[in-house]
Enzyme design. Structure first.
Site, short mmCIF file in Angstrom:
data_model
loop_
_atom_site.label_atom_id
_atom_site.label_comp_id
_atom_site.label_asym_id
_atom_site.label_seq_id
_atom_site.Cartn_x
_atom_site.Cartn_y
_atom_site.Cartn_z
CG ASP A 1 34.00 46.18 32.22
OD1 ASP A 1 34.98 46.30 31.51
OD2 ASP A 1 34.13 46.23 33.55
CG HIS B 1 39.04 47.34 37.98
ND1 HIS B 1 39.15 48.21 36.62
CD2 HIS B 1 40.10 47.69 38.57
CE1 HIS B 1 40.27 48.45 36.53
NE2 HIS B 1 41.02 48.46 37.73
CD GLU C 1 46.29 35.86 41.57
OE1 GLU C 1 46.34 35.08 40.65
OE2 GLU C 1 46.30 35.80 42.84
CD GLU D 1 35.55 44.10 36.71
OE1 GLU D 1 36.65 43.15 36.63
OE2 GLU D 1 35.50 44.99 36.14
CG ASP E 1 35.36 49.59 35.48
OD1 ASP E 1 35.26 50.44 36.37
OD2 ASP E 1 36.06 48.64 35.50
#
Length: 230
Positions: free
Chosen positions: A7, A150, A52, A9, A155
């Site tokens: 995964d 997250h 955000e 980010e 994850d």
């Protein structure tokens, strides 16, 4: 078969408009069994992280400022992955960012056929259902207690569990599909080494004689005689 569940980010949604990778997490699986080997790294994206995005990942510009650049992390990631198949949730997203970063370093990018997309697998398996990682964890009763934000490694660990369930769960480990190590669709258990000393028989001579007489009374068609069980 070696596979890497991974995964990423990132600072945003589009690697073509300046967004960069901020975190990488990988979990190694061999023959659908996690080996315990993982790879994890934070990456300085060399740009600010939007508010955000921080709310989702918890990774701030300040936190990432002293982390290594992808120049250092990328080769380590490539070495860990090796020639394994790569498994990701919404794989086109992660593939786009990984390939963008590799291209920036002049490294070979990964072709599409190196990836398995668990979101696509889940949509085919559960048509019309939500297939987010959270939704699939709930479907398979996988705990989300460790996931308040997250995170790439968290994850990846969750996704590894989801992936194994999507591919058949525990029954896959028994090789019920016939696609394992030559099982032909049968349950395959690991071979056991022979005993150091064979077990000795426990029947007495009189018991063996009594059994032979019992079998003789049943005639030549007795099952014991056909199967040569004495």
């Amino acid at each position: 078969m070696r596979e890497i569940v991974f995964d990423t980010e990132t600072t945003g949604l589009d690697p073509n408009t300046g967004d960069r990778v901020t975190e990488l997490g990988c979990v190694e699986i061999i023959d659908f069994i996690p080996t315990g080997k993982t790879f994890h790294a934070y990456v300085n994206p060399q740009r600010s992280v939007p508010k955000e995005v921080v709310e989702i990942t918890g990774l701030t510009t300040e936190f990432l400022a002293d982390k290594p650049l992808f120049d250092e992390v990328g080769p380590q990631f490539v070495e860990f992955v090796g020639d394994a198949t790569m498994v990701a949730h919404n794989a086109p997203f992660d593939r786009g960012f990984i390939n963008m970063e590799l291209a920036r370093l002049g490294l070979d990018i990964y072709p599409d056929d190196r990836f398995k997309d668990t979101a696509r697998i889940a949509r085919a398996k559960f048509p019309g259902s939500y297939v987010s990682l959270d939704a699939l964890c709930k479907r398979f009763d996988i705990s989300l207690d460790t996931r308040d934000k997250h995170g790439a490694l968290i994850d990846s660990l969750l996704l590894a569990e989801v992936y194994l369930e999507l591919m058949g769960g525990r029954t896959r480990a028994l090789d019920l599909s016939g696609q394992g190590s030559g099982g032909g669709g049968k349950v395959v258990f690991p071979a056991r080494s022979p005993r150091a000393e064979p077990l000795t028989g426990r029947q007495t001579d009189s018991e063996r004689a009594a059994h032979a007489a019992f079998v003789d009374e049943m005639g030549e068609n007795a099952l014991w005689k056909k199967l040569t069980i004495q």
